[in-house]
Every structure is written in C-alpha cells, then in structure tokens.
Design a protein around this motif. Structure first.
Motif, mmCIF file in Angstrom:
data_model
loop_
_atom_site.group_PDB
_atom_site.id
_atom_site.type_symbol
_atom_site.label_atom_id
_atom_site.label_comp_id
_atom_site.label_asym_id
_atom_site.label_seq_id
_atom_site.Cartn_x
_atom_site.Cartn_y
_atom_site.Cartn_z
ATOM 1 N N ILE A 1 48.164 47.125 38.038
ATOM 2 C CA ILE A 1 47.372 48.168 37.361
ATOM 3 C C ILE A 1 47.564 48.079 35.846
ATOM 4 O O ILE A 1 48.633 47.703 35.351
ATOM 5 C CB ILE A 1 47.741 49.576 37.898
ATOM 6 C CG1 ILE A 1 46.600 50.559 37.668
ATOM 7 C CG2 ILE A 1 49.038 50.089 37.305
ATOM 8 C CD1 ILE A 1 46.709 51.813 38.509
ATOM 9 N N ASN A 2 46.496 48.404 35.113
ATOM 10 C CA ASN A 2 46.538 48.304 33.651
ATOM 11 C C ASN A 2 47.006 49.635 33.054
ATOM 12 O O ASN A 2 46.236 50.597 32.970
ATOM 13 C CB ASN A 2 45.128 47.956 33.139
ATOM 14 C CG ASN A 2 45.101 47.793 31.631
ATOM 15 O OD1 ASN A 2 46.146 47.787 30.986
ATOM 16 N ND2 ASN A 2 43.898 47.659 31.078
ATOM 17 N N PRO B 1 47.907 40.047 50.315
ATOM 18 C CA PRO B 1 48.317 41.420 49.967
ATOM 19 C C PRO B 1 48.598 41.580 48.473
ATOM 20 O O PRO B 1 49.413 40.860 47.906
ATOM 21 C CB PRO B 1 49.606 41.610 50.782
ATOM 22 C CG PRO B 1 49.510 40.625 51.896
ATOM 23 C CD PRO B 1 48.756 39.447 51.350
ATOM 24 N N VAL B 2 47.849 42.487 47.834
ATOM 25 C CA VAL B 2 48.047 42.730 46.397
ATOM 26 C C VAL B 2 48.245 44.208 46.072
ATOM 27 O O VAL B 2 48.642 44.556 44.967
ATOM 28 C CB VAL B 2 46.847 42.223 45.547
ATOM 29 C CG1 VAL B 2 46.800 40.718 45.509
ATOM 30 C CG2 VAL B 2 45.522 42.807 46.038
ATOM 31 N N ALA C 1 34.719 50.872 36.499
ATOM 32 C CA ALA C 1 35.938 51.692 36.482
ATOM 33 C C ALA C 1 37.088 50.953 37.164
ATOM 34 O O ALA C 1 38.213 50.921 36.650
ATOM 35 C CB ALA C 1 35.668 53.022 37.185
ATOM 36 N N ILE C 2 36.805 50.345 38.312
ATOM 37 C CA ILE C 2 37.875 49.664 39.059
ATOM 38 C C ILE C 2 38.393 48.462 38.255
ATOM 39 O O ILE C 2 39.600 48.197 38.192
ATOM 40 C CB ILE C 2 37.361 49.214 40.462
ATOM 41 C CG1 ILE C 2 37.030 50.441 41.308
ATOM 42 C CG2 ILE C 2 38.380 48.312 41.168
ATOM 43 C CD1 ILE C 2 38.192 51.362 41.634
ATOM 44 N N ILE C 3 37.469 47.757 37.597
ATOM 45 C CA ILE C 3 37.911 46.587 36.816
ATOM 46 C C ILE C 3 38.690 47.023 35.574
ATOM 47 O O ILE C 3 39.642 46.350 35.159
ATOM 48 C CB ILE C 3 36.691 45.700 36.463
ATOM 49 C CG1 ILE C 3 36.186 45.044 37.741
ATOM 50 C CG2 ILE C 3 37.065 44.626 35.437
ATOM 51 C CD1 ILE C 3 34.842 44.395 37.619
ATOM 52 N N ASN D 1 42.402 42.153 36.944
ATOM 53 C CA ASN D 1 42.403 40.953 37.808
ATOM 54 C C ASN D 1 41.312 40.995 38.874
ATOM 55 O O ASN D 1 40.878 39.958 39.358
ATOM 56 C CB ASN D 1 43.732 40.811 38.568
ATOM 57 C CG ASN D 1 44.904 40.658 37.653
ATOM 58 O OD1 ASN D 1 44.935 41.298 36.613
ATOM 59 N ND2 ASN D 1 45.845 39.806 37.995
ATOM 60 N N PHE D 2 40.883 42.202 39.252
ATOM 61 C CA PHE D 2 39.878 42.299 40.317
ATOM 62 C C PHE D 2 38.498 41.835 39.850
ATOM 63 O O PHE D 2 37.576 41.741 40.656
ATOM 64 C CB PHE D 2 39.788 43.740 40.861
ATOM 65 C CG PHE D 2 41.008 44.199 41.623
ATOM 66 C CD1 PHE D 2 42.025 43.308 41.958
ATOM 67 C CD2 PHE D 2 41.144 45.526 42.018
ATOM 68 C CE1 PHE D 2 43.158 43.727 42.659
ATOM 69 C CE2 PHE D 2 42.261 45.952 42.722
ATOM 70 C CZ PHE D 2 43.275 45.056 43.034
#
Ligand code: FAD
Ligand code: PYC
Length: 416
Positions: free
Chosen positions: A160-161, A269-270, A319-321, A326-327
């Motif tokens: 997470i950022n 798994p991440v 939002a997720i990125i 990394n996603f």
C-alpha cells in the motif's frame, strides 16, 4: 444431516457424477403453506432455515424467480464485519458475525469464512475523527475494534502507498480483526441444503406477480406457477423490494441503485486482508483463487440493470491504483453489477407491515451480505411470533414516520 466423505469428490469424478446427489430437493409449489418466503437469496434461505430449525415450522416454501443465490448474494464482494456506529446496528451485525463464526459447523457446509481483518482507511483529519469516534463506540458495544496509524498499516500491507505525497494520503485506519470475507455462493447453497433437509420446499423459476389480501390480511401470492395460499408471507427480494411492496399497496422509502464489482486475473498471494476506503470509492481483497476482488461506490442513478456505468469503473480503478500503484499492471477479468436497495438512514427494514401476515426484509443496500445469518435469525423470529426479535425491533418500517432513524451512512463503508 448427510456427511460427505473425503473421497466423494474423487469417486464422483471417476463415475462422471452419475451418483452425485442434488444438494436440495427441487420442489413444485403446493397449494398452501404455513409461511412463504419470497426471494431465494441468502437472507430468504436463512430465514426459511431458522423458521424450520428454531421455530419448528416445517410447511414452508422459498419462492425464487430465477435461481437461488443469483441476485446480490452471488454478486457481492463478501465483506463481513460488525463495526457499525450505533448500538442498534452494532448488536444486529455482531449477532450475525457470531453466527458466521459457527456457521460452517451449524449448516454442515464450508462457507469459507476467513477472519483476515478489515481496514477502513482515513485520508483526512475529519476521517480520523470519525474513525476514532466509531472505534470508541464499537468498544463500548463490546465489538473488537482498534485505531491503527499509517506505519502500522504499511507494516501489515507492504504494497500500500502510505507516502505523504500520495494522491490520497493515508493517515490511519480502523481495524476489526475478527472481520473478513466468506464464499458468496456457499451461503446460498449451504442454507438451501440445510433448509431442504428440514422439509422446506425450494421453488426456483417461480416469479411472484401479485400479493393477495382479504381486507388487511395477506392470503397468498400469485406466481408464474399459479396461486399459492399462505397467511404468512415474508418478502426478501433486495433491490426489488419496492416492486413487491407495491403489489400489497405499500410504498417504501427505498432507492434501487446499481453497485459494481470487478475481479482481476489470478495473482500470487499479495494481500491477506481487506482494505476499504469510503473517501476514494474503492475497496479490495484477494480471493483464495488469487483474483483481486474490487468494488466501487454505488452508481448514482436509480436503475434495475445489473451492469453499472463506465465512469464508475474508471473512477474506482484510479482510486485502487492510487492506493496500490503495483496493481496498475494487473489485467482485469470481469465486471458486473447488482441492484442494492438503499434506505434513507443506510439501515435495513426488518419489519411487520400494515398488512397483517406480510413481513419485509429489505433496505440492506450495499451491506447486507455480512448480515445474512443475523437477518435470517431475527426475521424468522418476527414471522414465527408475529412480533420482532429484540435485535430487529429498532429496524421497523414505522421509523420513517416516527423519525427514530439510525444513521449508518458513515459505517456503510461504500459511498452512497
Ligand atoms: P438477493 O441475493 O438479491 O436475493 C433476492 C432474491 O429475490 C433474488 O434472487 C431475486 O431473483 C429474487 N426476486 C426478486 N423479485 C422476485 C419476485 N418477483 N419473485 C420471486 N423472487 C424474486 N454486502 C456486504 O455485507 N459486504 C459486501 O462486501 C458487499 N458487497 C457488495 C458488492 C456488490 C457489487 C453488491 C451488488 C452488493 C454487495 N453487498 C455487500 C450487499 C449484499 O450483496 C446484499 O445486501 C445481500 O446480498 C442481499 O441479500 P438478499 O438475500 O436480501 O438479496
Ligand atoms: O458493507 O462492508 C460492506 C461492504 C463492502 C463492500 C460493499 N459493502
């Protein structure tokens, strides 16, 4: 209750499923039941199961217009938690969480409940004040909850950022460690099998087209497979609640909106927990198959299309990125929508109605999956005794005229 041996999967594969037993009886409608549940989602099936198990009612039918679990139950992102703000909701969702903790054993079906924790992120000082207030309220109501800071979040979720210059800086979060995710279909199949074994008729491909009354007493339902008589009818149809209530002359204070979800290609798994952010309109977890399971805020227009609009997809992915840079390299596989029934105070309606013998279970909006066992438990009590269980008494329909609202917009965790 039938137990399945460890070798049954292997044996059935070798015999081309010849001896595979149907999990529940596919019943045809009888002319009369002691109680009918309209809607074969998780809540309807759980209600039927607890009516049979807790209240000894055996002559019951669940009537479903499509296939069981094909509504929001099959379309949701399975977050289970009980960290609501108000005492009334906390107690109802906590009852549900406790039932989740023993559910696989109770219904002898692995619902894959995984208590991996749920974080609700705060991005502003006001978010953090709200989080602190909610965590304190949770603790006062006996619910496990804690406030964590950005460093603790980074240690637990390395991808997470948490940079201070991020588009949505993370100041902290609430964390409920007993919260988690489950398997969506399993809740429908498990309750269906357990209810069927107790004698409940599960009738699929049977749409309710009318509700008949004699004066103010319900007498039965009209369906695409004929008229069925019953003096007790429970309506549990989520996004179609207003349509069904209208058949009985009741106008509900609900809006039906599309709510979207997305899954990615499977990854190693991440992410071993659940991250939600009301402010950025996105949340994410990783399924046991490795897919990222992502969800958005509601589509703001009212509608019954199980799709949703493109700009919501774009907004949610951005939002997720921003939270997980990394996603950005992950490919998305599927997108879909469900129809959620949003009430003015973001709380459900679990209630008797002005029509004697007609009961409503709806208004769960974006957050009813977690409540499935508790909803079924308390709604079955309401139907069997013709009076609410103490846990659902505050969630009556008349609160919209008395003004006794229970505002849970902040804890709904998905932006409305
Ligand atoms: P449903 O599963 O929708 O069942 C209602 C059934 O009624 C349907 O099968 C439908 O076919 C049937 N029906 C409708 N009309 C008729 C008729 N005329 N005759 C007969 N049958 C009829 N909640 C959470 O707690 N956590 C989450 O992470 C979460 N994520 C979500 C993500 C998405 C994308 C969506 C759409 C919802 C999410 N929810 C979540 C909300 C949750 O899915 C719902 O609140 C819950 O599943 C409702 O269950 P139900 O059994 O009441 O409804
Ligand atoms: O109620 O926790 C929730 C939820 C998460 C995603 C959709 N609803």
């Amino acid at each position: 209750m039938k137990k399945y041996s460890a070798f049954s999967l292997f044996k059935n594969a070798l015999t081309n499923n010849k001896n595979w037993q149907a999990s529940w009886r596919d019943a045809s409608p009888k002319s009369k039941y002691d109680a009918i549940i309209v809607g074969g989602g998780g809540h309807g099936l759980a209600t039927a199961y607890y009516l049979a198990k807790n209240h000894g009612m055996k002559n019951i039918a669940v009537v479903e217009k499509g296939w069981i679990g094909g509504g929001n139950t099959a379309r949701n992102t399975t977050i289970v938690r009980s960290n609501y703000l108000c005492k009334e909701s906390s107690l109802l969702y906590e009852k549900s969480l406790k039932l989740w903790e023993g559910l696989s054993q109770d219904i002898n079906f692995n619902v894959m409940f995984s208590q991996r924790g749920v974080y609700n992120l705060g991005h502003t000082l006001q978010d953090m004040r709200d989080i602190e207030r909610r965590v304190s309220a949770n603790q006062l109501n006996g619910i496990d909850a804690e406030v964590v800071n950005a460093q603790q979040i980074k240690e637990a979720i390395p991808l997470i950022n948490t940079s201070a210059t991020a588009r949505y800086p993370i100041l902290g979060a609430s964390l409920q460690r007993r919260a988690g995710v489950a398997r969506h279909d399993a809740i429908a199949w498990g309750y269906a099998r357990a209810a069927s074994e107790l004698g409940v008729d599960i009738i699929q491909q049977c749409e309710v087209t009318g509700i008949r009354k004699n004066g103010s007493q319900v007498t039965g339902i009209e369906t695409t497979r004929g008229y069925i008589e019953s003096k007790k009818v429970g309506v549990v149809v989520a996004g179609h609640a207003s349509v069904l209530a209208d058949m009985a002359g009741i106008r509900l204070p609900l809006e039906s909106h599309p709510l979207q979800a997305y899954v990615s290609e499977p990854l190693k798994p991440v992410l071993d927990t659940v991250i939600m952010s009301n402010a950025v309109h996105g949340y994410v977890s990783q399924s046991d198959k490795g897919e990222l399971v992502i969800g958005a805020g509601i589509d703001s227009y009212i509608g019954y299309g199980q799709r949703g609009s493109f700009h919501t997809i774009e907004h949610c992915m951005q939002a997720i990125i921003a939270l997980f840079p990394n996603f950005s390299r992950v490919r998305m596989l599927r997108q879909w929508g469900g129809i959620v029934d949003v009430s003015p105070d973001a709380c459900p309606i679990l209630s008797k109605t002005p029509v004697e013998g007609l009961y409503l279970n709806c208004g769960w909006g974006t957050g009813g999956f977690k409540a499935t066992p508790g909803s079924g438990w308390t709604f079955a009590h309401t139907i069997a005794n013709n009076q609410p269980h103490e846990l659902n008494a505050p969630f009556s329909l008349d609160r919209f005229s008395t003004g006794a609202l229970i505002d849970e917009h902040g804890a709904a965790a998905v932006a409305h």
